[in-house]
Design an enzyme around this catalytic site. Sequence first.
Site, PDB file in Angstrom:
ATOM      1  CD  GLU A  46      -1.438  -2.358   1.984  1.00 39.11           C
ATOM      2  OE1 GLU A  46      -0.231  -2.659   1.860  1.00 39.11           O
ATOM      3  OE2 GLU A  46      -2.223  -3.016   2.685  1.00 39.11           O
ATOM      4  NE  ARG A 179      16.789 -29.241  -5.236  1.00 41.01           N
ATOM      5  CZ  ARG A 179      17.825 -30.078  -5.372  1.00 41.01           C
ATOM      6  NH1 ARG A 179      19.068 -29.619  -5.439  1.00 41.01           N
ATOM      7  NH2 ARG A 179      17.614 -31.377  -5.454  1.00 41.01           N
ATOM      8  NE  ARG A 202      23.749 -27.869  -9.604  1.00 39.21           N
ATOM      9  CZ  ARG A 202      23.097 -28.812 -10.256  1.00 39.21           C
ATOM     10  NH1 ARG A 202      22.766 -28.637 -11.512  1.00 39.21           N
ATOM     11  NH2 ARG A 202      22.752 -29.925  -9.651  1.00 39.21           N
TER      12      ARG A 202
HETATM   13  C1  AOF Z   1      -0.157  -5.180   4.492  1.00 41.21           C
HETATM   14  N1  AOF Z   1       0.462  -5.033   3.283  1.00 41.21           N
HETATM   15  O1  AOF Z   1       2.012  -5.615   1.819  1.00 41.21           O
HETATM   16  C2  AOF Z   1       1.853  -6.903   3.783  1.00 41.21           C
HETATM   17  C3  AOF Z   1       1.147  -7.074   5.009  1.00 41.21           C
HETATM   18  O2  AOF Z   1       7.045  -6.709   9.744  1.00 41.21           O
HETATM   19  P1  AOF Z   1       6.208  -6.009   8.710  1.00 41.21           P
HETATM   20  O3  AOF Z   1       6.085  -4.527   8.992  1.00 41.21           O
HETATM   21  O4  AOF Z   1       6.632  -6.283   7.302  1.00 41.21           O
HETATM   22  O5  AOF Z   1       4.694  -6.571   8.869  1.00 41.21           O
HETATM   23  C4  AOF Z   1       4.416  -7.909   8.553  1.00 41.21           C
HETATM   24  C5  AOF Z   1       2.963  -8.218   8.777  1.00 41.21           C
HETATM   25  O6  AOF Z   1       2.125  -7.344   8.016  1.00 41.21           O
HETATM   26  C6  AOF Z   1       2.602  -9.626   8.318  1.00 41.21           C
HETATM   27  O7  AOF Z   1       2.722 -10.547   9.358  1.00 41.21           O
HETATM   28  C7  AOF Z   1       1.164  -9.470   7.851  1.00 41.21           C
HETATM   29  O8  AOF Z   1       0.272  -9.525   8.942  1.00 41.21           O
HETATM   30  C8  AOF Z   1       1.138  -8.057   7.293  1.00 41.21           C
HETATM   31  N2  AOF Z   1       1.486  -8.076   5.863  1.00 41.21           N
HETATM   32  N3  AOF Z   1       0.147  -6.217   5.297  1.00 41.21           N
HETATM   33  O9  AOF Z   1      -0.996  -4.349   4.841  1.00 41.21           O
HETATM   34  C9  AOF Z   1       1.454  -5.833   2.907  1.00 41.21           C
HETATM   35  N4  AOF Z   1       2.884  -7.707   3.437  1.00 41.21           N
HETATM   36 ZN    ZN Z   2       0.870  -3.145   5.847  1.00 40.66          ZN
END
Ligand code: AOF
Ligand code: ZN
Length: 377
Positions: A46, A179, A202
């Site tokens: 976002e 992998r 690899r």
């Molecule tokens: C979102 N947008 O693109 C993602 C989300 O440690 P951080 O700050 O990267 O937060 C990780 C957590 O945020 C992850 O466990 C999940 O709950 C959420 N991921 N949320 O709004 C994103 N990748």
């Molecule tokens: Zn987020």
Amino acid sequence: MRRAIELAMRGRGGVEPNPMVGCVLVAGAKTIAESWHEQFGGPHAEPLALRMAGDAARGATAYVTLEPCCHERKKTPPCVPALIAAGVARVVAGCMDPNPMVNGQGLALLQQAGIEVEAGVLEKECRQLLAPFIARTTYRRPYVTLKWAQTADGKMAGPMGRRMAISNATSNRLVHDLRARCDAIVVGVKTAVSDDPLLTSRAKSSRRLLRVVLDPQRRLPPTRQLVRTATAEDPVLVFCLAEYATIHGIGPGVEIVPVDSDPLRRDHLHLRSVLERLAERGATHVLVEPGPGMIRAFCEANLADRLWVIRSPERVEHDSAPAAPVVDWPGVAELDVAGDRLTEYLNPRGEVYFAATESADMLKAREDAKCKVQSAK
Ligand code: AOF
Ligand code: ZN
């Protein structure tokens, strides 16, 4: 949302153990920004889209595959306040974030701020995209892919089980790329002894690939390459039954991990315990390269989430050659790889199965196969 899913998939191999997330910002009928979570620890989808759109984000609609996050004390600032500050009018989310720190609260906060919220658009597809993240957060285990090659007559090795090259060089390269996107690679002791594999990748990767042998009775001899190349920085994990754990070690870098036996088959390892141990060591996605026995064991325990089966055009035509079990799951994607056929199956009864959609790995394989065939020409 379909576009947002496509974008999210570009994060595969970089974002884990975080989920893949994609975002599309739309103003009127016009897409004003597209983004995806690219790297673990890096910005979420976002804020990347908001930055790209600038002032145009005011009054726009954000399509996000996952409910925006709202929790603090983590690597990046939460997305909900950023969406509110940018003046977004509407947020359409694919599915809820299973992370207990979010789980509905993100959407509730957006709504409280006067933003129109819609949830559950292409929900099953968005959840499928999240399958490894759900496996980790809800089931405390990694996502499991079983990968094997078989001949046109269904054989996994030559006569008397002799080692035999089945898949072609292009297929093998795709497997090395897979992998490189996984956290652990698992084989049974029979494969470790007869094929003497290194289980490295690899392909280029920033990930560390944990090498794992399932060896209930500790039969792996120290002469195998896996043992000889194990170091403290690049260890090999040998899972065995508790009563065999006391046998003296087999070499530096080899870690013996005792687990319970399968209650139904005392001489087998309890596979869920094995996976739980791997999750504790940070594994989100485990690649199993099994023989016929291990395929059955993972499927019977309902712990195989996905299969990658490579079928070569050759035949063995020999009764003593071990046969692969017949797969009765519906295939979700297929790819011609320079004469081999790669089919992806998802376990329709799996605990992290939501939709029969092609995975990000398959999409990458499709793109890479095109490049590899072209560069070979
Ligand atoms: C979102 N947008 O693109 C993602 C989300 O440690 P951080 O700050 O990267 O937060 C990780 C957590 O945020 C992850 O466990 C999940 O709950 C959420 N991921 N949320 O709004 C994103 N990748
Ligand atoms: Zn987020």
